[in-house]
Design a protein around this motif. Structure first.
Motif, PDB file in Angstrom:
ATOM      1  N   ASP A 115      78.890 -41.361 -52.857  1.00 35.58           N
ATOM      2  CA  ASP A 115      77.439 -41.385 -52.809  1.00 35.58           C
ATOM      3  C   ASP A 115      77.201 -42.771 -52.534  1.00 35.58           C
ATOM      4  O   ASP A 115      77.881 -43.806 -52.573  1.00 35.58           O
ATOM      5  N   LEU A 116      75.818 -43.202 -52.280  1.00 29.89           N
ATOM      6  CA  LEU A 116      75.410 -44.498 -52.118  1.00 29.89           C
ATOM      7  C   LEU A 116      74.186 -44.735 -53.241  1.00 29.89           C
ATOM      8  O   LEU A 116      73.397 -45.666 -52.940  1.00 29.89           O
ATOM      9  N   GLU A 150      79.884 -48.821 -55.047  1.00 32.67           N
ATOM     10  CA  GLU A 150      78.882 -48.687 -53.957  1.00 32.67           C
ATOM     11  C   GLU A 150      78.260 -50.075 -53.405  1.00 32.67           C
ATOM     12  O   GLU A 150      78.273 -50.376 -52.411  1.00 32.67           O
ATOM     13  N   CYS A 209      79.091 -40.930 -46.132  1.00 37.52           N
ATOM     14  CA  CYS A 209      78.485 -40.767 -47.443  1.00 37.52           C
ATOM     15  C   CYS A 209      78.757 -39.175 -47.540  1.00 37.52           C
ATOM     16  O   CYS A 209      78.077 -38.501 -47.105  1.00 37.52           O
ATOM     17  N   ASP A 241      73.847 -36.985 -50.217  1.00 36.51           N
ATOM     18  CA  ASP A 241      72.527 -37.072 -49.191  1.00 36.51           C
ATOM     19  C   ASP A 241      72.187 -38.485 -49.287  1.00 36.51           C
ATOM     20  O   ASP A 241      71.071 -38.913 -48.625  1.00 36.51           O
ATOM     21  N   GLY A 242      73.214 -39.619 -49.769  1.00 32.34           N
ATOM     22  CA  GLY A 242      72.637 -40.849 -49.545  1.00 32.34           C
ATOM     23  C   GLY A 242      72.221 -41.581 -50.903  1.00 32.34           C
ATOM     24  O   GLY A 242      73.246 -41.378 -51.812  1.00 32.34           O
ATOM     25  N   VAL A 255      71.734 -46.779 -48.783  1.00 34.85           N
ATOM     26  CA  VAL A 255      72.137 -46.551 -47.361  1.00 34.85           C
ATOM     27  C   VAL A 255      71.262 -47.623 -46.581  1.00 34.85           C
ATOM     28  O   VAL A 255      71.981 -48.089 -45.468  1.00 34.85           O
ATOM     29  N   GLU A 256      70.231 -47.817 -46.634  1.00 29.51           N
ATOM     30  CA  GLU A 256      69.391 -48.957 -45.947  1.00 29.51           C
ATOM     31  C   GLU A 256      70.032 -50.234 -46.051  1.00 29.51           C
ATOM     32  O   GLU A 256      70.140 -51.118 -45.014  1.00 29.51           O
ATOM     33  N   ARG A 278      72.846 -50.158 -43.686  1.00 31.61           N
ATOM     34  CA  ARG A 278      72.169 -50.173 -42.272  1.00 31.61           C
ATOM     35  C   ARG A 278      71.891 -51.518 -41.956  1.00 31.61           C
ATOM     36  O   ARG A 278      72.044 -52.179 -40.804  1.00 31.61           O
ATOM     37  N   VAL A 326      75.851 -45.487 -40.967  1.00 32.10           N
ATOM     38  CA  VAL A 326      75.821 -44.733 -42.096  1.00 32.10           C
ATOM     39  C   VAL A 326      75.712 -43.255 -41.833  1.00 32.10           C
ATOM     40  O   VAL A 326      74.562 -43.010 -41.087  1.00 32.10           O
ATOM     41  N   CYS A 336      75.306 -39.179 -43.661  1.00 29.23           N
ATOM     42  CA  CYS A 336      75.429 -38.588 -44.594  1.00 29.23           C
ATOM     43  C   CYS A 336      75.877 -37.189 -44.668  1.00 29.23           C
ATOM     44  O   CYS A 336      75.081 -36.379 -43.628  1.00 29.23           O
ATOM     45  N   ASN A 396      75.623 -34.647 -46.902  1.00 31.69           N
ATOM     46  CA  ASN A 396      74.676 -33.916 -47.681  1.00 31.69           C
ATOM     47  C   ASN A 396      75.220 -32.812 -48.638  1.00 31.69           C
ATOM     48  O   ASN A 396      74.789 -31.754 -48.653  1.00 31.69           O
TER      49      ASN A 396
END
Length: 376
Positions: free
Chosen positions: A16-17, A23, A44, A47-48, A52-53, A56, A62, A64, A66
């Motif tokens: 996960d992130l 992480e 990932c 779902d992130g 994540v941002e 990016r 990236v 995901c 899910n």
């Protein structure tokens, strides 16, 4: 071995992130691998999460999948295999147990070499049954699947060997710290203290960690109560996920200790360097760690540090503070550090920062990763 700067493609697979040690470390190393001609993509499993941002923004793609936590998914595995085929990596580097397992299945199918990572030592009391099952499976497969197992901690490596991991596959890659970001900053300290109503004459004991049994916040609160009972100039600052007044369990401990008026609760914060500049003494009271980022960041910012003897804390701290062999002696260590004249406490913090600069810089870590990647 490949040329040191030949183009290389590495796919990073992580469970996960959310904000956690592995992480956060991933977000920090990827931008610094780019000058080594390493192109990175991140997959990932969940779902992130908030990082994540961050990835990016740092230039990494990236994806995901899910997946539901703790549930194996053939469709997620198929999507992961599709990601590998599309990206065509030279190497897969997986982070955290569930990612190690699923990425290994994808590596078998696509014939891409894989490295695993170790970022845990003892299991948390809240560890799920699925995690324990996955770790047993990984131990069984560790001699067959990964080319290398990269451990951020010597203690974690030894514990995993006891669980059945192949010792000859493990390489030590300690966490690294950006000493330009995590650095003493008088202006940052002034702004932080003004924002939170802290006078320069106040002595602030601080901790940055999510609310988790492993982090032993209850022990820290009790140690603060005992060590600072006759020091009205000393306050306790706690930051991290769920470290806020809405946490009923935490507030029960605070009321029991009678320290409500001397407590600063910040919750989860993005600018950790500002917090560490705002405090005077960093305390890590954990009952289990591998190689704690928060402790290294505090040392890099020049904080005098106190830590329990868990994971690699003793090796990390050396002369940059105190290691408490028994958690019950945490209050005694606090008394000793609080009693130091300001000049001596500053000297301890300076020694802590020097140790990070000399042995645990982010550049040193990235160089080691690049070397290991090319050995694959």
């Amino acid at each position: 071995m490949n040329e040191p700067n030949a183009p290389l493609r590495v796919m990073h697979v992580i469970t996960d992130l959310d904000v956690g040690g592995a992480e956060v470390m991933l977000t920090r190393v990827l931008p610094k691998l780019a000058p080594y001609q390493v192109t990175s993509e991140v997959v990932c499993l969940s779902d992130g999460g908030p990082l994540v941002e961050t990835l990016r923004a740092g230039g990494s793609n990236v994806i995901c999948l899910n997946m539901r936590p703790g549930r194996f998914s053939f469709s997620a595995l198929a999507r992961l295999i599709g990601c590998v085929n599309a990206f065509q990596p030279d190497l897969i580097h997986s982070w955290l147990y569930h990612a190690d397992f699923l990425a290994s299945l994808a590596a078998i199918r696509t014939h891409v070499p894989i490295y695993w990572s170790l970022h845990n030592s003892e299991f948390s009391p809240e560890a799920k049954a699925s995690t324990r099952i996955v770790v047993r499976a990984l131990a069984f497969l560790s001699g067959r699947l990964p080319r290398k197992i990269l451990s951020c901690s010597r203690t974690a490596a030894a514990l995993h060997v006891q669980r059945g991991y192949r010792a000859d596959k493990i390489a030590f890659v300690p966490n690294g710290f950006d000493t330009a970001v995590f650095a003493p900053d008088a202006e940052k300290r002034k702004r932080f203290r003004e924002a939170h109503g802290i006078s320069e004459s106040d002595l602030i004991i601080g901790n940055v960690a999510r609310f988790d049994p492993q982090k032993n916040h209850q022990g820290l609160i009790r140690a603060f109560r005992d060590a600072a009972a006759d020091r009205p100039d000393v306050r306790l600052l706690l930051a991290g996920r769920r470290m806020d007044a809405g946490n009923d369990v935490l507030m029960g401990w605070v009321r029991e200790a009678g320290i409500e008026s001397r407590l600063i609760l910040l919750g989860e914060q993005r600018d950790v360097a500002a917090i560490l500049n705002g405090i005077d003494i960093f305390v890590l009271p954990s009952i289990s760690e591998a190689f704690p980022l928060a402790l290294g960041e505090a040392m890099s910012c020049g904080c005098a540090c106190i830590a329990t003897d868990v994971g690699d804390c003793a090796e990390l701290v050396q002369y940059g503070g105190e290691i408490v062999r028994d958690g019950e002696n945490l209050s005694d260590a606090l008394r000793r550090v609080l009693a130091l004249p300001a000049k001596e406490r500053t000297a301890v913090g300076t020694a802590a920062r020097t140790r990070i600069q000399n042995f645990y810089s982010i550049d040193r870590m990235v160089s080691r990763l690049n070397e290991l990647y090319r050995a694959a």
